[in-house]
Design a protein around this motif. Structure first.
Motif, mmCIF file in Angstrom:
data_model
loop_
_atom_site.group_PDB
_atom_site.id
_atom_site.type_symbol
_atom_site.label_atom_id
_atom_site.label_comp_id
_atom_site.label_asym_id
_atom_site.label_seq_id
_atom_site.Cartn_x
_atom_site.Cartn_y
_atom_site.Cartn_z
ATOM 1 N N TYR A 1 16.300 -17.247 -37.370
ATOM 2 C CA TYR A 1 16.078 -15.971 -38.032
ATOM 3 C C TYR A 1 17.228 -15.001 -37.792
ATOM 4 N N GLU A 2 17.881 -15.095 -36.647
ATOM 5 C CA GLU A 2 19.005 -14.198 -36.368
ATOM 6 C C GLU A 2 20.154 -14.448 -37.337
ATOM 7 N N LEU A 3 20.329 -15.687 -37.763
ATOM 8 C CA LEU A 3 21.357 -16.018 -38.738
ATOM 9 C C LEU A 3 21.090 -15.285 -40.049
ATOM 10 N N VAL A 4 19.842 -15.284 -40.468
ATOM 11 C CA VAL A 4 19.458 -14.615 -41.715
ATOM 12 C C VAL A 4 19.600 -13.106 -41.577
ATOM 13 N N ARG A 5 19.229 -12.570 -40.426
ATOM 14 C CA ARG A 5 19.339 -11.131 -40.189
ATOM 15 C C ARG A 5 20.797 -10.678 -40.254
ATOM 16 N N HIS A 6 21.702 -11.546 -39.879
ATOM 17 C CA HIS A 6 23.123 -11.188 -39.869
ATOM 18 C C HIS A 6 23.658 -10.987 -41.284
ATOM 19 N N SER A 7 23.242 -11.814 -42.219
ATOM 20 C CA SER A 7 23.728 -11.739 -43.608
ATOM 21 C C SER A 7 22.545 -11.875 -44.561
ATOM 22 N N PRO A 8 21.799 -10.807 -44.767
ATOM 23 C CA PRO A 8 20.586 -10.893 -45.584
ATOM 24 C C PRO A 8 20.872 -11.338 -47.014
ATOM 25 N N SER A 9 19.963 -12.118 -47.539
ATOM 26 C CA SER A 9 19.961 -12.528 -48.930
ATOM 27 C C SER A 9 18.519 -12.898 -49.264
ATOM 28 N N ARG A 10 18.293 -13.350 -50.462
ATOM 29 C CA ARG A 10 16.929 -13.744 -50.827
ATOM 30 C C ARG A 10 16.427 -14.790 -49.830
ATOM 31 N N THR A 11 15.217 -14.572 -49.313
ATOM 32 C CA THR A 11 14.673 -15.418 -48.258
ATOM 33 C C THR A 11 13.253 -15.840 -48.600
ATOM 34 N N LEU A 12 12.977 -17.124 -48.441
ATOM 35 C CA LEU A 12 11.643 -17.676 -48.640
ATOM 36 C C LEU A 12 11.111 -18.187 -47.305
ATOM 37 N N LEU A 13 9.885 -17.841 -47.001
ATOM 38 C CA LEU A 13 9.244 -18.249 -45.756
ATOM 39 C C LEU A 13 8.185 -19.303 -46.039
ATOM 40 N N ILE A 14 8.237 -20.404 -45.305
ATOM 41 C CA ILE A 14 7.227 -21.458 -45.420
ATOM 42 C C ILE A 14 6.100 -21.160 -44.450
ATOM 43 N N GLU A 15 4.889 -21.097 -44.965
ATOM 44 C CA GLU A 15 3.690 -20.919 -44.140
ATOM 45 C C GLU A 15 2.618 -21.854 -44.662
ATOM 46 N N LEU B 1 0.945 -24.693 -46.492
ATOM 47 C CA LEU B 1 1.337 -25.485 -47.655
ATOM 48 C C LEU B 1 2.006 -24.628 -48.729
ATOM 49 N N ASN B 2 2.322 -23.399 -48.385
ATOM 50 C CA ASN B 2 2.860 -22.471 -49.379
ATOM 51 C C ASN B 2 4.197 -21.891 -48.928
ATOM 52 N N ILE B 3 4.879 -21.265 -49.868
ATOM 53 C CA ILE B 3 6.160 -20.631 -49.595
ATOM 54 C C ILE B 3 6.207 -19.327 -50.375
ATOM 55 N N HIS B 4 6.718 -18.272 -49.754
ATOM 56 C CA HIS B 4 6.733 -16.981 -50.441
ATOM 57 C C HIS B 4 7.937 -16.160 -49.999
ATOM 58 N N GLU B 5 8.297 -15.163 -50.823
ATOM 59 C CA GLU B 5 9.416 -14.284 -50.523
ATOM 60 C C GLU B 5 9.083 -13.473 -49.277
ATOM 61 N N THR B 6 10.112 -13.201 -48.471
ATOM 62 C CA THR B 6 9.904 -12.434 -47.254
ATOM 63 C C THR B 6 11.167 -11.683 -46.906
ATOM 64 N N SER B 7 11.045 -10.758 -45.954
ATOM 65 C CA SER B 7 12.204 -10.160 -45.306
ATOM 66 C C SER B 7 12.028 -10.393 -43.814
ATOM 67 N N ILE B 8 13.128 -10.545 -43.112
ATOM 68 C CA ILE B 8 13.041 -10.842 -41.686
ATOM 69 C C ILE B 8 12.880 -9.535 -40.923
ATOM 70 N N GLU B 9 11.705 -9.350 -40.342
ATOM 71 C CA GLU B 9 11.375 -8.113 -39.653
ATOM 72 C C GLU B 9 11.872 -8.141 -38.204
ATOM 73 N N PRO B 10 12.058 -6.958 -37.596
ATOM 74 C CA PRO B 10 12.523 -6.913 -36.201
ATOM 75 C C PRO B 10 11.642 -7.683 -35.232
ATOM 76 N N SER B 11 10.364 -7.796 -35.538
ATOM 77 C CA SER B 11 9.445 -8.496 -34.641
ATOM 78 C C SER B 11 9.779 -9.972 -34.503
ATOM 79 N N LEU B 12 10.567 -10.503 -35.451
ATOM 80 C CA LEU B 12 10.923 -11.917 -35.410
ATOM 81 C C LEU B 12 12.227 -12.157 -34.656
ATOM 82 N N THR B 13 12.892 -11.096 -34.199
ATOM 83 C CA THR B 13 14.157 -11.242 -33.513
ATOM 84 C C THR B 13 13.999 -12.163 -32.294
ATOM 85 N N GLY B 14 14.931 -13.084 -32.208
ATOM 86 C CA GLY B 14 14.938 -13.976 -31.050
ATOM 87 C C GLY B 14 14.036 -15.175 -31.189
ATOM 88 N N PHE B 15 13.313 -15.291 -32.293
ATOM 89 C CA PHE B 15 12.462 -16.476 -32.506
ATOM 90 C C PHE B 15 13.332 -17.646 -32.923
#
Length: 233
Positions: free
Chosen positions: A196-210, A212-226
């Motif tokens: 997630y830190e890689l994505v936070r460094h250079s944001p672009s369109r991001t899809l999160l898998i959860e 059996l589904n996948i949806h648009e997301t933004s990487i929130e600060p709470s995910l830092t270091g995961f």
């Protein structure tokens, strides 16, 4: 353009995605994120037809998963560049020969090979390493060779499956910068990552898998270091 239309995907007869609808436009940089084992690699494999949908259809580079014939799959893959976590370089061949081999097997004329190889190596800053053997290079340099190899056929799409999974954080950001430069040429770049830190460094369109589904997301600060570890999907 890449599109998934009502797609169900399975791995070893186990559902991974159900009723997946997804579109990637020309020139997009797309991240696919999720925990290890969530399905990132399965999704990327379906794009190069290593896994075929159980239901629905995938359109990519002018091919349709429902109608493509087995003999046409190599033709599809010539339009794609694929980058893996473990580099997959030919250890008994030089950097130059790793790239030249890709062109030779597809019938490229010898007089065109040298120029194409050197241009691809220059795009990742390794033109001076053409005659080196892969085992003499650092991990980051080997991944840059793998990116150049993916680029040498001038693909429409680059698919990168955990391309920084074996690299330290600084080198990971360097690899991402090279992928961004490729994307700026108008090539679709799809990056599957659990970093997630890689994505936070250079944001672009991001899809999160959860699930059996996948949806648009933004990487929130709470995910830092995961930074999960273990096998990818």
């Amino acid at each position: 353009m890449i599109s998934f239309i009502n797609v169900d995907l399975e791995l070893n007869k186990k559902p991974v995605f159900t009723n997946l609808n997804l579109t990637v436009q020309h020139g997009e940089l797309l991240y696919i994120v999720g925990r290890s084992g969530s399905g990132k690699s399965t999704l990327l494999k379906s794009m190069y037809m290593d896994i075929r949908p159980k239901k629905g259809e995938i359109h990519i580079a002018g091919y349709n998963s429902r109608t493509i014939k087995n003999r046409e799959i190599p033709l599809l893959r010539r339009k794609l560049g694929i980058v893996f976590q473990d580099f997959r370089l030919l250890e008994d061949r030089s950097v130059y020969d790793n790239l030249a081999f890709v062109l030779k097997v597809t019938g490229t004329k010898e007089k065109l090979i040298k120029n194409s190889v050197m241009q691809a190596l220059e795009s990742v800053g390794l033109q001076d390493a053409a005659r080196e053997m892969p085992f003499r290079l650092s991990g980051g340099e080997q991944q840059r060779v793998a990116i150049a190899r993916a680029l040498v056929r001038e693909p429409l799409v680059i698919l990168a499956d955990e391309p920084t999974g074996n690299l330290d954080p600084d080198t990971s950001l360097e690899i991402l910068e090279y992928l961004k430069k490729i994307n700026q040429k108008g090539i679709i770049v799809v990056v599957g990552t659990h970093d997630y830190e890689l994505v936070r460094h250079s944001p672009s369109r991001t899809l999160l898998i959860e699930g059996l589904n996948i949806h648009e997301t933004s990487i929130e600060p709470s995910l830092t270091g995961f930074r999960p570890t273990g096998k990818t999907a």
